[in-house]
Write a protein that holds these residues in place. Structure first.
Motif, PDB file in Angstrom:
ATOM      1  N   GLN A  10       3.072  -0.707 -51.087  1.00  0.00           N
ATOM      2  CA  GLN A  10       2.611   0.637 -50.739  1.00  0.00           C
ATOM      3  C   GLN A  10       2.928   0.931 -49.269  1.00  0.00           C
ATOM      4  O   GLN A  10       2.716   0.084 -48.395  1.00  0.00           O
ATOM      5  CB  GLN A  10       1.100   0.771 -50.989  1.00  0.00           C
ATOM      6  N   ALA A  57       6.998   1.007 -53.458  1.00  0.00           N
ATOM      7  CA  ALA A  57       6.686   2.208 -54.218  1.00  0.00           C
ATOM      8  C   ALA A  57       7.336   3.410 -53.521  1.00  0.00           C
ATOM      9  O   ALA A  57       7.591   3.379 -52.313  1.00  0.00           O
ATOM     10  CB  ALA A  57       5.171   2.398 -54.281  1.00  0.00           C
ATOM     11  N   PHE A  59       7.785   6.794 -51.527  1.00  0.00           N
ATOM     12  CA  PHE A  59       7.013   7.362 -50.424  1.00  0.00           C
ATOM     13  C   PHE A  59       7.843   8.439 -49.757  1.00  0.00           C
ATOM     14  O   PHE A  59       9.069   8.494 -49.925  1.00  0.00           O
ATOM     15  CB  PHE A  59       6.614   6.283 -49.415  1.00  0.00           C
TER      16      PHE A  59
END
Length: 107
Positions: A10, A57, A59
């Protein structure tokens, strides 16, 4: 630019700074050297830094009107009419990633 991620992939933070352009000096060597110096400082400041394969992920970050990130996109047409993200574009470099998602990219 330096994008930082947690262990789950993340996005945590992005450091984005211009080192200049070729138009800022008599040649591109000073600009490249300035960029390498900044990146070296940023990398040296990361605790426990190691090089390895990663998975992140999607972004997106906007800085001064410019998009930075890994953005899912739909480039295909699907027989059932349902669009699906089948591509991820790394901005602002416009590197395209698709299945088999092995790190290979298209420009």
């Amino acid at each position: 630019m330096l994008h930082e991620f947690d262990t789950d992939g993340q996005h945590l933070d992005s450091r984005i700074r211009s080192a200049g352009t070729v138009a800022d000096g008599p040649g591109k060597v000073p600009v490249v050297e300035a960029a390498q110096r900044v990146m070296g400082e940023w990398l040296d400041s990361l605790p426990g830094r190691r090089f390895a394969d990663i998975a992140v992920a999607p972004f997106a970050v906007e800085v001064d009107g410019t998009l930075f990130g890994l953005v899912p996109e739909c480039h295909g047409e699907y027989p059932d009419g349902v669009e699906q993200d089948d591509w991820a574009e790394f901005y602002p470099n416009r590197l395209g990633f698709s299945a088999p998602w092995d790190g290979s990219y298209d420009t």
